[in-house]
Design a protein around this motif. Structure first.
Motif, PDB file in Angstrom:
ATOM      1  N   GLU A 112       0.831  -1.198   0.000  1.00  0.00           N
ATOM      2  CA  GLU A 112       0.000   0.000   0.000  1.00  0.00           C
ATOM      3  C   GLU A 112       0.869   1.253   0.000  1.00  0.00           C
ATOM      4  OE1 GLU A 112      -2.093  -2.805   3.089  1.00  0.00           O
ATOM      5  OE2 GLU A 112      -0.033  -2.267   2.517  1.00  0.00           O
ATOM      6  N   SER A 119      -3.199   3.577  -2.845  1.00  0.00           N
ATOM      7  CA  SER A 119      -2.942   2.619  -3.901  1.00  0.00           C
ATOM      8  C   SER A 119      -2.415   1.325  -3.309  1.00  0.00           C
ATOM      9  CB  SER A 119      -1.923   3.172  -4.907  1.00  0.00           C
ATOM     10  OG  SER A 119      -2.446   4.284  -5.596  1.00  0.00           O
ATOM     11  N   CYS A 120      -2.734   0.235  -3.955  1.00  0.00           N
ATOM     12  CA  CYS A 120      -2.256  -1.083  -3.575  1.00  0.00           C
ATOM     13  C   CYS A 120      -1.744  -1.769  -4.825  1.00  0.00           C
ATOM     14  CB  CYS A 120      -3.394  -1.895  -2.938  1.00  0.00           C
ATOM     15  SG  CYS A 120      -3.003  -3.631  -2.603  1.00  0.00           S
ATOM     16  N   GLU A 121      -0.478  -2.136  -4.806  1.00  0.00           N
ATOM     17  CA  GLU A 121       0.124  -2.818  -5.937  1.00  0.00           C
ATOM     18  C   GLU A 121       0.382  -4.279  -5.590  1.00  0.00           C
ATOM     19  OE1 GLU A 121       3.508  -0.804  -7.504  1.00  0.00           O
ATOM     20  OE2 GLU A 121       2.438   1.086  -7.780  1.00  0.00           O
ATOM     21  N   SER A 138       2.134  -7.945  -6.451  1.00  0.00           N
ATOM     22  CA  SER A 138       3.296  -8.497  -7.140  1.00  0.00           C
ATOM     23  C   SER A 138       2.905  -9.559  -8.155  1.00  0.00           C
ATOM     24  CB  SER A 138       4.277  -9.077  -6.119  1.00  0.00           C
ATOM     25  OG  SER A 138       3.684 -10.142  -5.394  1.00  0.00           O
ATOM     26  N   ARG A 158     -10.198  -0.755  -9.468  1.00  0.00           N
ATOM     27  CA  ARG A 158      -9.083  -1.645  -9.764  1.00  0.00           C
ATOM     28  C   ARG A 158      -8.697  -1.535 -11.223  1.00  0.00           C
ATOM     29  NH1 ARG A 158     -10.997  -7.459  -8.178  1.00  0.00           N
ATOM     30  NH2 ARG A 158      -8.982  -8.099  -9.093  1.00  0.00           N
ATOM     31  N   LYS A 175      -2.733  -3.312 -14.596  1.00  0.00           N
ATOM     32  CA  LYS A 175      -1.634  -2.787 -13.800  1.00  0.00           C
ATOM     33  C   LYS A 175      -1.488  -3.490 -12.460  1.00  0.00           C
ATOM     34  CE  LYS A 175      -1.945   1.856 -15.792  1.00  0.00           C
ATOM     35  NZ  LYS A 175      -2.150   3.290 -15.501  1.00  0.00           N
ATOM     36  N   ASN A 176      -2.385  -4.425 -12.181  1.00  0.00           N
ATOM     37  CA  ASN A 176      -2.383  -5.137 -10.899  1.00  0.00           C
ATOM     38  C   ASN A 176      -2.440  -4.171  -9.719  1.00  0.00           C
ATOM     39  OD1 ASN A 176      -2.356  -7.795 -11.889  1.00  0.00           O
ATOM     40  ND2 ASN A 176      -0.136  -7.733 -12.162  1.00  0.00           N
ATOM     41  N   THR A 177      -3.340  -3.210  -9.810  1.00  0.00           N
ATOM     42  CA  THR A 177      -3.484  -2.227  -8.751  1.00  0.00           C
ATOM     43  C   THR A 177      -4.939  -2.097  -8.312  1.00  0.00           C
ATOM     44  OG1 THR A 177      -3.725  -0.392 -10.313  1.00  0.00           O
ATOM     45  CG2 THR A 177      -1.508  -0.877  -9.516  1.00  0.00           C
ATOM     46  N   ASN A 228      -7.213   0.810  -5.942  1.00  0.00           N
ATOM     47  CA  ASN A 228      -7.132   2.150  -5.370  1.00  0.00           C
ATOM     48  C   ASN A 228      -8.328   2.438  -4.486  1.00  0.00           C
ATOM     49  OD1 ASN A 228      -4.737   2.967  -6.930  1.00  0.00           O
ATOM     50  ND2 ASN A 228      -6.133   2.849  -8.680  1.00  0.00           N
TER      51      ASN A 228
END
Length: 118
Positions: A6, A21-23, A25, A71, A75-77, A79
């Motif tokens: 985050e 934001s949350c990325e 892996s 989402r 981008k694999n994110t 928000n």
């Protein structure tokens, strides 16, 4: 496995806005539902907002109309747009992922601090 990180927390005055934001892996694409939780000092962790793999959203009553979860699978994110912030929104906010096909597979981010001053 999925690892979540985050970012975007900070200090803001009441009435202000923040975007968390949350990325991930690993790919969250069609496999995971995502959510934001928060935990204030001395209180139980609570669900703030969730979003399924197809984009269906849900919100806690306390943030309805003020927060928006979104989402971007490419981008694999994930928000969380937080508007009209209140002091009672102060908490550590956590990103959460749960595997659609086996809920035993679920993951938490490390959390990001949001502080709203009055």
């Amino acid at each position: 496995q999925v690892q979540l990180v985050e970012s975007g927390g900070g200090l803001v005055q009441a009435g202000g806005s923040l975007r968390l934001s949350c990325e991930a892996s690993g790919s969250i694409s069609n496999r995971y539902s995502m959510a934001w939780y928060r935990q204030a000092p001395g209180k139980q962790r609570e669900l703030v907002a969730s979003i399924t793999s197809d984009g269906t959203t849900d919100y806690a009553d306390s943030v309805q109309g003020r927060f928006t979860i979104s989402r971007d699978n490419a981008k694999n994110t994930v928000n969380l747009q937080m508007n009209s912030l209140k002091p009672e929104d102060t908490a550590v906010y956590y990103c959460y992922a749960i595997y659609r096909f086996n809920p035993l597979y679920n993951y938490w981010g490390q959390g990001t601090q949001v502080t709203v001053s009055s």
